[in-house]
Design a protein around this motif. Structure first.
Motif, short mmCIF file in Angstrom:
data_model
loop_
_atom_site.label_atom_id
_atom_site.label_comp_id
_atom_site.label_asym_id
_atom_site.label_seq_id
_atom_site.Cartn_x
_atom_site.Cartn_y
_atom_site.Cartn_z
N ARG A 176 0.86 -1.19 0.00
CA ARG A 176 0.00 0.00 0.00
C ARG A 176 0.89 1.23 0.00
NH1 ARG A 176 -4.49 -1.54 4.68
NH2 ARG A 176 -5.02 -3.56 3.78
N GLU A 216 1.19 4.00 1.38
CA GLU A 216 0.84 4.86 2.51
C GLU A 216 2.09 5.62 2.93
OE1 GLU A 216 -2.33 3.29 5.33
OE2 GLU A 216 -1.13 1.52 4.94
N GLY A 238 5.09 1.18 12.40
CA GLY A 238 3.96 0.25 12.25
C GLY A 238 3.19 0.44 10.96
N ARG A 239 3.70 1.30 10.06
CA ARG A 239 3.02 1.44 8.77
C ARG A 239 4.05 1.42 7.66
NH1 ARG A 239 -1.41 5.98 8.17
NH2 ARG A 239 0.25 7.27 7.33
N PHE A 278 4.08 -4.86 3.63
CA PHE A 278 3.91 -5.45 4.95
C PHE A 278 3.26 -6.82 4.77
CE2 PHE A 278 -0.71 -4.79 5.42
CZ PHE A 278 -0.94 -3.86 4.42
N GLN A 303 0.49 -9.94 6.20
CA GLN A 303 -0.67 -10.29 7.03
C GLN A 303 -0.82 -11.81 7.05
OE1 GLN A 303 -4.15 -8.54 5.23
NE2 GLN A 303 -3.90 -6.59 6.30
N ARG A 309 -15.48 0.07 9.72
CA ARG A 309 -14.59 -0.55 8.75
C ARG A 309 -14.98 -0.23 7.31
NH1 ARG A 309 -10.73 -3.67 10.36
NH2 ARG A 309 -10.55 -4.71 8.36
N ALA A 352 -3.99 -0.61 15.41
CA ALA A 352 -4.79 -1.77 14.99
C ALA A 352 -3.86 -2.92 14.64
CB ALA A 352 -5.64 -1.41 13.79
N ILE A 353 -4.10 -4.04 15.24
CA ILE A 353 -3.25 -5.20 14.97
C ILE A 353 -3.98 -6.15 14.01
CG2 ILE A 353 -3.97 -6.44 17.04
CD1 ILE A 353 -1.11 -7.21 17.51
N GLY A 354 -5.28 -6.11 14.03
CA GLY A 354 -6.03 -6.97 13.10
C GLY A 354 -7.50 -6.62 13.11
N ALA A 397 -7.93 -10.43 9.20
CA ALA A 397 -6.54 -10.26 8.78
C ALA A 397 -5.77 -9.60 9.91
CB ALA A 397 -6.47 -9.38 7.54
N VAL A 398 -4.57 -10.10 10.16
CA VAL A 398 -3.73 -9.57 11.23
C VAL A 398 -2.40 -9.12 10.62
CG1 VAL A 398 -2.41 -10.18 13.31
CG2 VAL A 398 -4.77 -10.97 13.04
N GLY A 399 -1.94 -7.93 10.99
CA GLY A 399 -0.67 -7.43 10.49
C GLY A 399 0.49 -8.07 11.24
N ARG A 448 3.01 -5.51 13.05
CA ARG A 448 2.49 -4.92 14.29
C ARG A 448 2.36 -5.97 15.38
NH1 ARG A 448 -2.11 -0.77 12.07
NH2 ARG A 448 -0.82 0.07 10.39
P1 AMP Z 1 -6.74 -3.84 7.03
O1 AMP Z 1 -6.62 -4.78 5.87
O2 AMP Z 1 -6.50 -2.41 6.65
O3 AMP Z 1 -7.95 -4.06 7.88
O4 AMP Z 1 -5.51 -4.18 7.97
C1 AMP Z 1 -5.44 -5.32 8.77
C2 AMP Z 1 -4.17 -5.24 9.58
O5 AMP Z 1 -3.04 -5.17 8.72
C3 AMP Z 1 -4.08 -3.98 10.41
O6 AMP Z 1 -4.75 -4.16 11.62
C4 AMP Z 1 -2.59 -3.83 10.58
O7 AMP Z 1 -2.13 -4.67 11.62
C5 AMP Z 1 -2.05 -4.34 9.28
N1 AMP Z 1 -1.72 -3.23 8.36
C6 AMP Z 1 -2.54 -2.55 7.55
N2 AMP Z 1 -1.87 -1.64 6.83
C7 AMP Z 1 -0.58 -1.72 7.19
C8 AMP Z 1 0.62 -1.06 6.79
N3 AMP Z 1 0.64 -0.11 5.87
N4 AMP Z 1 1.78 -1.42 7.40
C9 AMP Z 1 1.80 -2.39 8.35
N5 AMP Z 1 0.70 -3.06 8.74
C10 AMP Z 1 -0.48 -2.75 8.18
#
Ligand code: AMP
Length: 430
Positions: free
Chosen positions: A114, A116, A121-122, A126, A128, A259, A281-283, A307-309, A312
Motif C-alpha cells: 500500500r 501509505e 507500524g506502517r 507489509f 498479514q 470498517r 490496529a493489529i487486526g 486479517a492480522v498485520g 504490528r
Molecule cells: P486492514 O486490511 O487495513 O484491515 O488491515 C489489517 C491489519 O493489517 C491492520 O490491523 C494492521 O495490523 C495491518 N496493516 C494494515 N496496513 C498496514 C501497513 N501499511 N503497514 C503495516 N501493517 C499494516
C-alpha cells in the motif's frame, strides 16, 4: 556503505528476526489447521479492477494507495495486492470451488503493498496472516474466525489486546441508516473537511472513520447504526456476542466501528494493542456477504474473515518481552580443523554429518584453531568435533561437549549416534 538503500517503506528481515517470524507463522499454521482451515497462496498481483470492485472505489486503498502498473503496452492494468480477501474470493469463484463443496475454510500468510506514508507500524510492503470462511455466513461462522484469531494471540502470549466489535446490520438497515446520517451531516456541511464532504454523498458511514480532531464532537453526536437495526440483525449480533462470552473472549461493543468497506455486513471487529501508538490496529475483519456478487458471482457466497498485520504483531510481542527466547536454529556441531592440510577431509566429514541430518558448521576461511573455537562459541554450537592427524589416521574423533566441556573419542558412527540422541537435540536451542 552501499550506495543503494531499501525502498522507503520496506524492510529487510535479518536471520534473528526471521526466526521470530517463523515461530509466529508456525503457530498460525498449527492453529489454522486445528480449526480446519487450509492454506491458500494467491498471486501477488491481480487485475486492478478486482480491487476496484472488491474493495470499493471510495476507499483510501483504491483511491490513493495502490501500486498499479501496466505489464505490457497493451496489457490491462495490474496492481500489487493491497489486501488478500479479494484475491482469495476471486480464486474460489474462478475455480468454482463451491461446486465441489458449499463451504471452504482458507487461510493465508503473505505480503501486501500500500502506498501509505511510512511511519512506525506502517509500511508500504507489509505482511498479514488471515483466514476466510467462505460459503456460509452466520453468527457461528464469524465467531469461529474471531475465536481462531484470538487463540493465535493467546498462544503467542500477547497481553492487553482489546477486541472491539460492532454490527453493521443488513443492507436494508444500512440504507435507512445512510439516509439518517446524511440528514444529520448536511446541516454541518460547512464544518466538514474535504474528504468528509466527498464521503457524504458516496459513503457517509466512512465519515465516522474520520480521524480529524475538529470533527470528533460532530461524529460523536451522529445517529448510531445500532438504533436502525431490525430484529433479525439484532438477534444475529447477540448470538455472536453469546459465542464470544461462552469462550471467555472479552470484547467491547463500539458503535462507531464501521470498517468503511461497502461489502461488510453484520459483524465487524478490530483488535488494538495498547503498546502500538498511533497505528494501534493489529487486526480486524468481519462478515462480507456482498463481496462475491460485487465480483460478478451469479450466486451469493456469504463469508467472514480476519486479517492480522504481522509487523504490528511482532512489534507488540517485542514490547511485551515475548521475543527474547526465540533464537534462530544453532548448529549442533562445529567441525574444528587442526591442520590446514586436513581441510578437505574435514569438509567430507561435515558433509557426512549434514547428510545424516545433523546441523553442522565448518570454517571456510582457514582460521586458526583458536579462532575456530571462538567462532564455535560465538554461534553457540553445542559440540566441537576435532579433525587432526591422529583422527585422520585412526578414524576416531574427539567430540567435545561445549556446554559441559566433556570430551570423548569416538568413531564417526558413534559420533552420529551421540548427536542423534533426543537429549542432544533438546539442548540445541538453549
Ligand atoms: P486492514 O486490511 O487495513 O484491515 O488491515 C489489517 C491489519 O493489517 C491492520 O490491523 C494492521 O495490523 C495491518 N496493516 C494494515 N496496513 C498496514 C501497513 N501499511 N503497514 C503495516 N501493517 C499494516
Amino acid at each position: 556503505m552501499s550506495q543503494y538503500q531499501a525502498v522507503k517503506g520496506t524492510k529487510d528481515i535479518f536471520p534473528e528476526e526471521v526466526a521470530q517470524w517463523k515461530y509466529v507463522e508456525g503457530i498460525v499454521h498449527t492453529l489454522a489447521s486445528l480449526y480446519g482451515f487450509s492454506e491458500i497462496r494467491t498471486p501477488v498481483f491481480e487485475y486492478t479492477e478486482l480491487f476496484q470492485r472488491g474493495i470499493g472505489l471510495t476507499t483510501d486503498i483504491v483511491g490513493k494507495e495502490m501500486f498499479s502498473f501496466q505489464p505490457d503496452t497493451k496489457g490491462r492494468s495490474v496492481t500489487l495486492r493491497p489486501e488478500m480477501t479479494a484475491g482469495v474470493m476471486r480464486a474460489a469463484l474462478q475455480y468454482n470451488l463451491f461446486s465441489l463443496a458449499p463451504v471452504h475454510k482458507l487461510y493465508y500468510i503473505g505480503e501486501l503493498f500500500r502506498k501509505e506514508r511510512p511511519q512506525a507500524g506502517r509500511q508500504r510492503q507489509f505482511s498479514q496472516f488471515g483466514a476466510e470462511l467462505l460459503g456460509v455466513s452466520s453468527p457461528a461462522a464469524v465467531a469461529e474466525v474471531i475465536t481462531l484469531m484470538m487463540q493465535v494471540f493467546e498462544s503467542l502470549g500477547l497481553k492487553e489486546l482489546k477486541l472491539r466489535i460492532n454490527t453493521l446490520g443488513d443492507t436494508e438497515d444500512r440504507v435507512r441508516y445512510r439516509e439518517a446520517l446524511q440528514s444529520y451531516f448536511v446541516p454541518f456541511y460547512e464544518i466538514l473537511d474535504e474528504a468528509s464532504r466527498e464521503r457524504l454523498e458516496k459513503n457517509p458511514l466512512r465519515i465516522l472513520d474520520s480521524k480529524n480532531p475538529v470533527l470528533q464532537e460532530l461524529v460523536a453526536g451522529a445517529p448510531r447504526l445500532y438504533d436502525y437495526l431490525n430484529d433479525s440483525s439484532l438477534r444475529d449480533f447477540e448470538k455472536v456476542l453469546f459465542y464470544l462470552a461462552e469462550r471467555n473472549i472479552a470484547y467491547d461493543i463500539d458503535h462507531r466501528l464501521v470498517r468503511g468497506l461497502d461489502y461488510y455486513s453484520h459483524t465487524a471487529f478490530e483488535v488494538t494493542s495498547s503498546v502500538l501508538g498511533a497505528q494501534d490496529a493489529i487486526g480486524g475483519g468481519g462478515r462480507y456477504d456482498g463481496l462475491a456478487r460485487e465480483l460478478g458471482s451469479s450466486s451469493d457466497v456469504p463469508a467472514s474473515g480476519f486479517a492480522v498485520g504481522m509487523e504490528r504483531l511482532l512489534i507488540t510481542m517485542e514490547k511485551q518481552g515475548l521475543l527474547t527466547t526465540i533464537n534462530p536454529l544453532r548448529p549442533l556441531v562445529y567441525v574444528v580443523v587442526q591442520q590446514q592440510e586436513l581441510v578437505d577431509h574435514a569438509l567430507t566429514i561435515a558433509w557426512r554429518l549434514r547428510k545424516a541430518g545433523i546441523r553442522t558448521e565448518i570454517d571456510l576461511v582457514a582460521r586458526s584453531m583458536k579462532s575456530q573455537m571462538r567462532e564455535a562459541n560465538r554461534i553457540r554450537a553445542s559440540y566441537a568435533l576435532f579433525i587432526g592427524k591422529t583422527e585422520y589416521t585412526t578414524g576416531s574423533y574427539a567430540l567435545k561437549n561445549l556446554l559441559t566441556s566433556e570430551q570423548t573419542t569416538l568413531s564417526l558412527e558413534d559420533v552420529l549416534q551421540v548427536l542423534h540422541q533426543p537429549a542432544t537435540k533438546e539442548r540445541i536451542n538453549l
